[in-house]
Structures are given as structure tokens and as C-alpha cells.
Design a protein around this motif. Structure first.
Motif, mmCIF file in Angstrom:
data_model
loop_
_atom_site.group_PDB
_atom_site.id
_atom_site.type_symbol
_atom_site.label_atom_id
_atom_site.label_comp_id
_atom_site.label_asym_id
_atom_site.label_seq_id
_atom_site.Cartn_x
_atom_site.Cartn_y
_atom_site.Cartn_z
ATOM 1 N N LEU B 105 -39.355 -52.373 -71.249
ATOM 2 C CA LEU B 105 -40.518 -51.993 -72.052
ATOM 3 C C LEU B 105 -41.022 -53.392 -72.556
ATOM 4 N N MET B 106 -42.150 -53.943 -72.053
ATOM 5 C CA MET B 106 -42.777 -55.082 -72.319
ATOM 6 C C MET B 106 -43.211 -55.354 -73.955
ATOM 7 N N GLN B 107 -43.605 -54.039 -74.583
ATOM 8 C CA GLN B 107 -43.809 -54.056 -75.925
ATOM 9 C C GLN B 107 -42.724 -53.669 -77.089
ATOM 10 N N ARG B 108 -41.719 -53.854 -76.424
ATOM 11 C CA ARG B 108 -40.413 -53.574 -77.310
ATOM 12 C C ARG B 108 -39.781 -54.957 -77.140
#
Ligand code: ATP
Ligand code: MG
Lengths: 221, 347
Positions: B105-108
């Protein structure tokens, strides 16, 4: 240049425009966001394919989007009356604005959620995530940059519509522009409203992009 | 082809008569045909095959991300076909999975990624955080907890993915081309990590790969899949030393062979020699050349020195003089090397 009375009128109507825009965007999101999510889920390659639901939503969205806003405005007058009690003024304008914006937002949301890497969705599934988890913990957070950009586009578009609604008595800056610039030939006031509208768009655009970028973790800092 | 030892240990995954057919608008693709395979607890099972052989499809059937068209998959004795969605999801929590492109998950943050399966499993906050930090320690990334994936190297991302896959305490770890996007050194370190996880945590691992060296490096067992069919299965050293099928031989040849070079050479008599633990660690090729008195071409050399013992294979092109060629083969046999005649290796 302008009298105090006119300045306060311009200021007041700027607020009215913002009120119409923000309120209808918010309500349109309440309708459009779930629609967009359902479009993604029910699509053929979605998490829960459902051809009937997808087709129905697709048709509704296309239909509403193909009606020009000014015609929609007139078409929904009976509905506006039933909900608000009258068919003119800022609050009444929120009804057609919302109806025009919701399908537009549904499409924006749909295309942004589709851009989420299917591999990440697959990984979430492999960890035992259900569809609710995937929507709330994967699709929406991973698409958040695009979703914020969408919201900016939606706000700016609805702002434009609200100015259009102003021309038929919707209130706000569009209303002022027509009243003074068109009927009374006070072009300076009309220019002032145009400048205010341009400024509003610029500010919304700038703030939206800034927020989107600030919340994007994909860039190397 | 299971040894007694394996027959006694628990079957973790049983694949029974599994077939998968994809139906698209204008075609039908039989991706898998009647696959039968048992994977036992504690094994590191390599599934190797060429591109399009059906490896990914097979591994995705093991946790029902893909539903087989025919046949059954049993995980710890339970048939996945009998499970409803809810049971399937809870079974998937027992099966970790990592991917070629990491799929983080790139936004985590790194920590957020490892927390993901724990959130889904409703593990309370503090406990989840402690567990996630432990796992980041295990994969050697404790100092990266607050960093976002975009700031990591490929190897580091795969380590995060491994930590994440282990968070729900799985019994099985599936790896689909987990090292294919990594350079050789990073591949080695990831494989070492997987091997450690297998030993220390007792997790059964299934490794999908198209690279023979990955199988050699860590796998205990290997299944060769070719055109949707299981061509050969068994212990790695067994299959490697005595490949029975063309598919197996082809795969061994592929790894590291310089095709361009091969086609230019003239002599037709080629052999493959396999170094196993019986082989003495002497400069055997050099000694052979000295004793016969004619040079050879080394077409492929893929050997390693593991604890003073040569491991791996070589493909030699022997002199055109058949007598000398025979002498060389004899020499190699006296050195306890497996020698296999190759036909059509050189076109
Ligand atoms: N969803 C799908 N729809 C149609 N055909 C598919 C689908 N998934 C895989 N296939 C086909 O099934 C066959 C096996 O594909 P698979 O992805 O399992 O191969 P692979 O061994 O993993 O290959 P690679 O090494 O390239 O990853 C291929 O012919 C592929 O085109
Ligand atoms: Mg694959």
C-alpha cells in the motif's frame, strides 16, 4: 471605485456562491461517492460483478450527464419546489446543482478507484480482506490523491454551474452579473463578479492541488 | 516420489486433479490440466516453469484467489471447495502471499503496511503494533517503520511484504516470482530470509519461479510445470541429478546458457555433468583436459562452492575425436560425477 453598498453586496454574494457550491458538492458526494464505488464493485472485472446493477447505474449516470444544466434546472423545478418550498434563490439552486453534480462525481470516483493497482487489491484479498475492508482500507486511501483532485474538479465545475443558475434567479455572483451587467449595463460590476469568480476558481484549484500533493506518500521526499 | 520422512509428516497442501480453464470471448485457455501434488509441512516447494506454463494460476488456486474449474485443493486437510466466503477469508489469513511487484500500500507507511492484516484480523492496537515491530525486526527493517514504500529499494519493499505476509501467523507462505524483479545479490538475501523463516518459524513455503538457480538455492522439493501439466516432481537434488522429462532438461539448459554462443560452435558431442555432494572438490575439468590432452568448450557453468563441495552443473562440448571424447566421459565417471549425453544441444 464601488460604493460601500455594492462592495458588501459583492461580498455577500461571493459567500452565497460558495455556500451553493460547497453545499451541493457535499450532498452530491453523499450520492455520487457510493454510486462510483458501486460502479467499480459491480463492473465485470470488479470485486462483486453484477451486470444488472452496473448497467442500471451506468444508464442513469449517462442520462443525467447528457442533459444540459440549464434544461435540468428547469426540468427539476417541481422537485425543487417539493423539497425546498420554492424554485428560486440559493437554497433552491442546491437541488439542481446536486442532481447535475452527483453523476459527474460518480464517474470521477469510478475512474479514480479503477486506477488503484489491482495487485494491491489482490494482496489485500490474499490477507483475507472482505470487500468492505478493500473499499475502506485499500481503494479509497490508495486513490486519495486522485479523489482530492476529483473533488477540486467537482467544486470548480459546480461553481461554474452555480453561476449559470444565477442567470435564472439562483442567487450568488452569477445573479449579480446578469442583474447589473446585462439588465442595467453596469459592466464594471459585471467585471467585478467575473474577477471574483476567477479568483474563487484559482483559490479552490490551488488549495485542492496543494492538499492532494501534501497527502501523497508515493513521492520521494 | 516422496521419501519416507515426508510421507510421515503432515500434508499442508494437497492438490487433487486440479484443472483450470479460462474462457474468454474468442478462446479457451487450459491453463492447468489435472495437477496432483502434495506439499508437506516444513518443505520449501519450488514450482518452476517457463512463462505462461500456469505457475501463477496454480499458486492462486492454492488460496482460491482463482477457483479451479475441476479438482480440489486441501489446506491442512480442509477442502477449500467446501468453504463459504467467510471461511475462505479466514483460511487465507493462514496463508501468506508475496508477489513479484511487492504490492504494498503506497499510501501507508512501512509499519502501516504490516499492520494491515492485523487490522483486518481485529488485533487490538498496542498488541498489533508490538507484533508489527517484531516482524520488522525479523526482516531487518526496524529503522524504516515510519518510512513510505516509495522511499525503499526493491529488496526492502519485498522484506516489508514478507513481514506483512507473516503478520497473521500463517502456516504457509506463497511466493509468486518474489525475486524476479530483484538483482542477484538482493535475490540471494531474500532467499536467505525465506529459508530462515522456514527454519525458525516452521512455515511451509511455496516458491513460484522461472529460475532454476532460485530452486537450487533454497528449495527442498521441486515441481516442474510445462504447458499446464506437472512434468516432474520430487526432491531438488534428485530431480536435478536425474531429470526424466524433456521439460526438466530444457529448464536446466535454459538457466544461464548463452544461446548465441552455442549455435556458433561446431562439435556435436555435448555432455552435462552434475556436481553433487559426492563429487570431490578438485579442479576436475582442468585435470580431465590434462589427462586426455585435448581442450573442451565449457558451454555452461553454473556451480557453487557450498561448504567445500561443488554444487551445480556444467555443459561441455567434447572434442570431435570420439575416442578422446569417450576418454573424457570415463574420466569424469571415475570422479563420481553424473554424466549425461546431450543430443541436439548444439544446433
Ligand atoms: N484471467 C485469465 N484469463 C484468460 N487467460 C488467462 C488468465 N490468467 C492466465 N491466463 C492464461 O493462462 C496461462 C497460464 O498463465 P499464468 O499466468 O499462470 O502463467 P505463468 O506460468 O505464471 O507465466 P509467467 O511466468 O509469465 O508469470 C497463460 O496462457 C495465460 O494467458
Ligand atoms: Mg506468473
Amino acid at each position: 471605485m464601488f460604493s460601500e453598498k455594492i462592495i458588501s453586496m459583492l461580498f455577500e454574494n461571493t459567500l452565497i456562491t460558495l455556500y451553493m457550491t460547497v453545499a451541493s458538492t457535499l450532498i452530491a458526494y453523499v450520492i455520487g461517492l457510493p454510486m462510483g464505488i458501486l460502479l467499480v464493485l459491480s463492473a465485470k472485472d470488479g470485486l462483486r460483478p453484477n451486470a444488472v446493477l452496473y448497467k442500471a447505474l451506468d444508464v442513469i449516470v449517462n442520462l443525467l450527464r447528457s442533459i444540459p444544466f440549464l434544461i435540468l434546472l428547469v426540468l427539476v423545478i417541481p422537485l425543487t419546489r417539493a423539497i425546498v418550498g420554492k424554485s428560486y434563490g440559493p437554497t433552491a439552486t442546491i437541488v439542481p446543482l446536486t442532481i447535475a453534480a452527483a453523476p459527474f462525481i460518480a464517474r470521477l470516483v469510478e475512474s479514480s478507484l479503477r486506477e488503484v493497482d489491482p495487485g494491491v487489491v489482490e494482496a489485500a484479498k490474499s490477507m483475507g480482506a472482505d470487500n468492505f475492508n478493500i473499499v475502506t482500507k485499500v481503494l479509497i486511501p490508495e486513490a486519495r490523491t486522485a479523489l482530492i483532485t476529483d473533488a477540486t474538479v467537482a467544486l470548480v465545475t459546480i461553481l461554474g454551474y452555480s453561476a449559470m443558475a444565477g442567470t435564472v434567479g439562483g442567487g450568488g455572483l452569477g445573479d449579480i452579473a446578469i442583474q447589473y451587467g446585462y439588465y442595467r449595463y453596469q459592466t464594471d460590476i459585471m467585471f467585478a463578479t467575473v474577477i471574483l469568480l476567477v479568483l474563487l476558481v484559482q483559490i479552490l484549484q490551488w488549495a485542492g492541488m496543494r492538499l492532494a500533493r501534501a497527502l501523497d506518500r508515493r513521492v520521494r521526499s | 516420489m516422496e521419501t519416507d520422512n515426508n510421507a510421515m509428516s503432515e500434508v499442508m497442501i494437497r492438490i487433487e486433479g486440479l484443472s483450470k480453464t479460462f474462457r474468454t470471448k474468442d478462446a479457451e485457455v487450459e491453463a492447468l490440466k489435472d495437477i496432483n501434488l502434495d506439499i508437506h509441512a516444513g518443505e520449501i516447494y519450488g514450482i518452476i516453469g517457463m512463462s505462461g506454463a500456469g505457475k501463477s494460476t496454480l499458486v492462486r488456486c492454492l488460496n482460491y484467489l482463482e477457483r479451479p474449474t475441476k479438482g480440489n485443493v486441501y489446506v491442512e486437510g480442509k477442502n477449500l471447495a467446501d468453504m463459504d466466503e467467510r471461511e475462505l477469508r479466514s483460511t487465507r489469513k493462514r496463508i501468506g502471499m508475496i508477489f513479484q511487484h511487492f504490492n504494498l500500500l503506497m499510501q501507508r507507511s512501512v509499519l502501516g503496511n504490516v499492520l494491515f492484516p492485523l487490522e483486518i484480523g481485529k488485533v487490538p492496537g498496542e498488541q498489533a503494533k508490538k507484533k508489527a515491530m517484531e516482524l520488522l525486526g525479523l526482516v531487518g527493517l526496524s529503522d524504516k517503520a515510519g518510512v513510505y514504500p516509495a522511499q525503499l529499494s526493491g529488496g526492502q519493499m519485498q522484506r516489508v511484504a514478507i513481514a506483512r505476509a507473516l503478520a497473521a501467523d500463517p502456516k504457509i507462505l506463497l511466493c509468486d516470482e518474489a525475486t524476479s524483479a530483484l538483482d542477484p545479490a538482493t535475490t540471494k538475501s531474500i532467499l536467505e530470509l525465506l529459508s530462515r523463516i522456514n527454519k525458525e518459524l516452521g512455515i511451509t513455503i511455496v516458491i513460484i519461479t522461472h529460475s532454476m538457480s532460485v530452486v537450487e538455492e533454497v528449495c527442498t522439493h521441486v515441481a516442474i510445470i510445462d504447458g499446464g501439466v506437472l512434468a516432474e516432481t520430487g526432491e531438488v537434488k534428485e530431480v536435478f541429478a536425474h531429470p526424466r522429462t524433456d521439460a526438466a532438461k530444457r529448464l536446466f539448459m535454459e538457466s544461464g546458457a548463452h544461446e548465441g554462443l552455442v549455435t556458433e560452435l561446431k562439435g556435436k558431442h555435448c555432455i552435462r555433468i552434475v556436481f553433487t555432494k559426492n563429487s570431490s572438490f578438485e579442479p576436475v575439468i582442468a585435470n580431465m583436459v590434462l589427462s586426455v590432452g585435448t581442450p573442451v568448450n565449457i558451454l555452461l557453468a553454473d556451480t557453487k562452492d557450498i561448504g567445500g563441495i561443488a554444487h551445480g552443473q556444467m555443459v561441455l562440448q567434447l572434442p570431435e575425436d570420439e575416442e578422446k571424447a569417450q576418454a573424457m566421459v570415463e574420466y569424469l565417471k571415475t570422479r563420481k560425477l553424473d554424466v549425461e549425453e546431450l543430443t541436439d544441444y548444439v544446433q
